[in-house]
Design a protein around this motif. Structure first.
Motif, PDB file in Angstrom:
ATOM      1  N   THR A  99       9.593 -21.527 -10.533  1.00 28.37           N
ATOM      2  CA  THR A  99      10.716 -20.597 -10.468  1.00 28.37           C
ATOM      3  C   THR A  99      10.618 -19.623 -11.633  1.00 28.37           C
ATOM      4  OG1 THR A  99      12.124 -22.132 -11.703  1.00 28.37           O
ATOM      5  CG2 THR A  99      12.247 -22.220  -9.304  1.00 28.37           C
ATOM      6  N   PHE A 100      11.124 -18.413 -11.431  1.00 31.95           N
ATOM      7  CA  PHE A 100      11.040 -17.379 -12.470  1.00 31.95           C
ATOM      8  C   PHE A 100      11.940 -16.204 -12.102  1.00 31.95           C
ATOM      9  CE2 PHE A 100       7.519 -17.136  -9.433  1.00 31.95           C
ATOM     10  CZ  PHE A 100       7.704 -15.876  -8.866  1.00 31.95           C
ATOM     11  N   TRP A 101      12.196 -15.364 -13.110  1.00 33.87           N
ATOM     12  CA  TRP A 101      12.843 -14.077 -12.877  1.00 33.87           C
ATOM     13  C   TRP A 101      11.755 -13.039 -12.630  1.00 33.87           C
ATOM     14  CZ3 TRP A 101      17.725 -13.057 -11.835  1.00 33.87           C
ATOM     15  CH2 TRP A 101      18.701 -13.982 -12.206  1.00 33.87           C
ATOM     16  N   GLN A 102      11.904 -12.283 -11.550  1.00 26.88           N
ATOM     17  CA  GLN A 102      10.909 -11.275 -11.179  1.00 26.88           C
ATOM     18  C   GLN A 102      11.535  -9.886 -11.250  1.00 26.88           C
ATOM     19  OE1 GLN A 102       8.435 -11.669  -7.439  1.00 26.88           O
ATOM     20  NE2 GLN A 102       9.678  -9.893  -6.845  1.00 26.88           N
ATOM     21  N   ALA A 103      10.981  -9.056 -12.125  1.00 21.26           N
ATOM     22  CA  ALA A 103      11.415  -7.659 -12.230  1.00 21.26           C
ATOM     23  C   ALA A 103      10.379  -6.796 -11.522  1.00 21.26           C
ATOM     24  CB  ALA A 103      11.551  -7.251 -13.686  1.00 21.26           C
ATOM     25  N   THR A 125       9.563   3.831  -5.363  1.00 20.20           N
ATOM     26  CA  THR A 125      10.578   3.877  -4.300  1.00 20.20           C
ATOM     27  C   THR A 125      11.654   2.800  -4.421  1.00 20.20           C
ATOM     28  OG1 THR A 125       9.230   2.449  -2.867  1.00 20.20           O
ATOM     29  CG2 THR A 125       8.925   4.845  -2.655  1.00 20.20           C
ATOM     30  N   PHE A 126      11.447   1.805  -5.270  1.00 19.21           N
ATOM     31  CA  PHE A 126      12.382   0.674  -5.294  1.00 19.21           C
ATOM     32  C   PHE A 126      12.307  -0.045  -6.638  1.00 19.21           C
ATOM     33  CE2 PHE A 126      13.493  -3.807  -4.258  1.00 19.21           C
ATOM     34  CZ  PHE A 126      14.776  -3.597  -3.776  1.00 19.21           C
ATOM     35  N   LYS A 127      13.452  -0.647  -7.026  1.00 21.22           N
ATOM     36  CA  LYS A 127      13.496  -1.393  -8.275  1.00 21.22           C
ATOM     37  C   LYS A 127      14.538  -2.494  -8.153  1.00 21.22           C
ATOM     38  CE  LYS A 127      14.299  -0.742 -13.260  1.00 21.22           C
ATOM     39  NZ  LYS A 127      14.595   0.266 -14.327  1.00 21.22           N
ATOM     40  N   ASP A 128      14.179  -3.728  -8.551  1.00 23.93           N
ATOM     41  CA  ASP A 128      15.163  -4.812  -8.555  1.00 23.93           C
ATOM     42  C   ASP A 128      14.714  -5.927  -9.491  1.00 23.93           C
ATOM     43  OD1 ASP A 128      13.176  -6.225  -7.236  1.00 23.93           O
ATOM     44  OD2 ASP A 128      14.447  -6.852  -5.570  1.00 23.93           O
ATOM     45  N   ARG A 129      15.621  -6.872  -9.709  1.00 24.09           N
ATOM     46  CA  ARG A 129      15.334  -8.059 -10.524  1.00 24.09           C
ATOM     47  C   ARG A 129      15.978  -9.252  -9.819  1.00 24.09           C
ATOM     48  NH1 ARG A 129      14.182 -10.190 -15.651  1.00 24.09           N
ATOM     49  NH2 ARG A 129      15.645 -11.785 -16.385  1.00 24.09           N
ATOM     50  N   VAL A 130      15.162 -10.249  -9.452  1.00 23.85           N
ATOM     51  CA  VAL A 130      15.668 -11.392  -8.703  1.00 23.85           C
ATOM     52  C   VAL A 130      15.102 -12.688  -9.291  1.00 23.85           C
ATOM     53  CG1 VAL A 130      15.914 -10.098  -6.554  1.00 23.85           C
ATOM     54  CG2 VAL A 130      13.761 -11.288  -7.042  1.00 23.85           C
ATOM     55  N   ARG A 131      15.812 -13.768  -9.018  1.00 26.47           N
ATOM     56  CA  ARG A 131      15.316 -15.102  -9.349  1.00 26.47           C
ATOM     57  C   ARG A 131      14.562 -15.599  -8.126  1.00 26.47           C
ATOM     58  NH1 ARG A 131      13.911 -18.116 -13.687  1.00 26.47           N
ATOM     59  NH2 ARG A 131      14.309 -20.346 -13.377  1.00 26.47           N
ATOM     60  N   THR A 139       0.798  -1.230   0.000  1.00 32.17           N
ATOM     61  CA  THR A 139       0.000   0.000   0.000  1.00 32.17           C
ATOM     62  C   THR A 139       0.832   1.282   0.000  1.00 32.17           C
ATOM     63  OG1 THR A 139      -0.179  -0.139   2.422  1.00 32.17           O
ATOM     64  CG2 THR A 139      -1.972  -1.104   1.116  1.00 32.17           C
ATOM     65  N   ARG A 140       2.074   1.230   0.430  1.00 34.36           N
ATOM     66  CA  ARG A 140       2.893   2.442   0.507  1.00 34.36           C
ATOM     67  C   ARG A 140       3.289   3.012  -0.860  1.00 34.36           C
ATOM     68  NH1 ARG A 140       7.114   1.433   5.570  1.00 34.36           N
ATOM     69  NH2 ARG A 140       5.606   1.862   7.240  1.00 34.36           N
ATOM     70  N   PRO A 141       3.706   2.200  -1.822  1.00 40.40           N
ATOM     71  CA  PRO A 141       4.123   2.776  -3.119  1.00 40.40           C
ATOM     72  C   PRO A 141       2.952   3.419  -3.867  1.00 40.40           C
ATOM     73  CG  PRO A 141       4.963   0.541  -2.841  1.00 40.40           C
ATOM     74  CD  PRO A 141       3.942   0.746  -1.768  1.00 40.40           C
ATOM     75  N   ASN A 142       3.274   4.416  -4.692  1.00 44.96           N
ATOM     76  CA  ASN A 142       2.247   5.032  -5.532  1.00 44.96           C
ATOM     77  C   ASN A 142       1.823   4.090  -6.661  1.00 44.96           C
ATOM     78  OD1 ASN A 142       2.393   7.389  -4.024  1.00 44.96           O
ATOM     79  ND2 ASN A 142       3.975   8.281  -5.349  1.00 44.96           N
ATOM     80  N   TYR A 143       2.753   3.250  -7.082  1.00 45.37           N
ATOM     81  CA  TYR A 143       2.435   2.257  -8.117  1.00 45.37           C
ATOM     82  C   TYR A 143       3.395   1.079  -7.969  1.00 45.37           C
ATOM     83  CZ  TYR A 143       6.630   3.838 -10.596  1.00 45.37           C
ATOM     84  OH  TYR A 143       7.928   4.142 -10.925  1.00 45.37           O
ATOM     85  N   ILE A 144       3.018  -0.056  -8.520  1.00 46.14           N
ATOM     86  CA  ILE A 144       3.872  -1.248  -8.544  1.00 46.14           C
ATOM     87  C   ILE A 144       3.777  -1.869  -9.926  1.00 46.14           C
ATOM     88  CG2 ILE A 144       4.203  -3.612  -7.677  1.00 46.14           C
ATOM     89  CD1 ILE A 144       3.211  -2.673  -4.952  1.00 46.14           C
ATOM     90  N   ARG A 145       4.925  -2.169 -10.507  1.00 47.59           N
ATOM     91  CA  ARG A 145       4.968  -2.899 -11.771  1.00 47.59           C
ATOM     92  C   ARG A 145       5.809  -4.154 -11.568  1.00 47.59           C
ATOM     93  NH1 ARG A 145       6.449   2.463 -14.050  1.00 47.59           N
ATOM     94  NH2 ARG A 145       4.517   3.503 -14.696  1.00 47.59           N
TER      95      ARG A 145
END
Length: 280
Positions: free
Chosen positions: A243-247, A252-258, A218-224
């Motif tokens: 399993t998958f790659w998640q972008a 406020t934040f951005k990352d890409r993880v398995r 709920t804190r972020p203005n948007y989530i993609r």
């Protein structure tokens, strides 16, 4: 039978590949016992003698008779199937596996052979995952016999494999719905995909974890969120790993993880019971 963990993992990889390959076969499947005009009656008698030995519980005699048949008719699929079924009854899964794989190399579309072989694959897979899912029931292969040497036997589609494949599709759809609820910041819908007792290492209970996730959504203005290279693997009849790659991206934040999600069927619904970021 006991297997060391290293060799079992290697065999499981090869066996799973064979099972997944078998799922791709969609043509009608039949099994015929091989008969020639000249000695058809003699063959029939030997075939039925092996059946009678098996039905009386004399598996050693049945095996000996079937081995004799295969010496004379090395391409006979019904005899191969029944020999494997006899080995299964004796819990000699390695020999059964060898017989079935040899027969399948000649014709991978034989349904009864494939069913017996898949039972062995499932049994081995369940054994391997008992250390992770200790409450899972291990189903011993039963072995299905072909009872007639002269009549074509039309076998049904692989109902068990079809069910697993359907569950894999259901879970894949659940993953997409889970992603969409996260993107829409719909907290209640998002949390509904998790087991009621789910938590993570950083929290003592489900309630504390859920409260933290509420804030994160709920804190972020948007989530993609974008998911790539999604792989769905059945671990047990009621447990599926994805399993998958998640972008992830927000204001406020951005990352890409398995990432790995383990889903479990609970009261007819698939729920997340494990969620981990993979670092290797």
């Amino acid at each position: 039978m006991k297997h060391d963990s290293t060799s079992l993992r290697g065999r499981l990889g090869r066996l799973m590949a064979a099972v997944l390959g078998a799922w791709m076969l969609a043509s009608p499947l039949t099994v015929l016992a091989e008969e020639t005009t000249a000695d058809g009656q003699a063959y029939q008698a030997r075939f039925e003698q092996a059946i009678q030995a098996s039905q009386s519980g004399d598996m050693d005699s049945a095996i000996q008779l079937l081995q004799g048949l295969l010496k004379d008719y090395p391409q006979d699929l019904a005899a191969s199937n029944n020999l494997a079924a006899a080995y299964i009854k004796q819990h000699d899964y390695d020999k059964a596996q060898h017989v079935l794989e040899s027969a399948l190399n000649a014709d991978p579309k034989i349904a009864s052979l494939r069913k017996n072989l898949n039972q062995i694959y499932a049994y081995q897979a369940q054994q391997a995952y008992q250390t992770v899912f200790e409450k899972s029931k291990v189903d011993l292969p039963q072995g299905q016999w072909i009872l007639s040497a002269g009549t074509e036997l039309k076998t049904p589609e692989q109902a068990q494999l079809a069910l697993v494949e359907n569950n894999m599709k259901r879970v894949a759809n659940r993953v997409e719905s889970w992603r969409q609820a996260w993107v829409e910041q719909d907290v209640s819908h998002y949390l509904s995909y998790y087991s009621p007792d789910y938590t993570s290492d950083n929290y003592n209970n489900h309630q504390a974890w859920a409260k933290s996730r509420d804030r994160s959504l709920t804190r972020p203005n948007y989530i993609r969120i974008q998911l790539d290279e999604i792989e769905v693997v059945p671990l047990t009849p009621k447990t599926i790993q994805v399993t998958f790659w998640q972008a992830y991206e927000s204001n406020t934040f951005k990352d890409r993880v398995r990432k790995k999600l383990v889903w479990q069927k609970q009261d007819e619904h698939w729920k997340i019971v494990q969620e981990n970021v993979l670092y290797d």
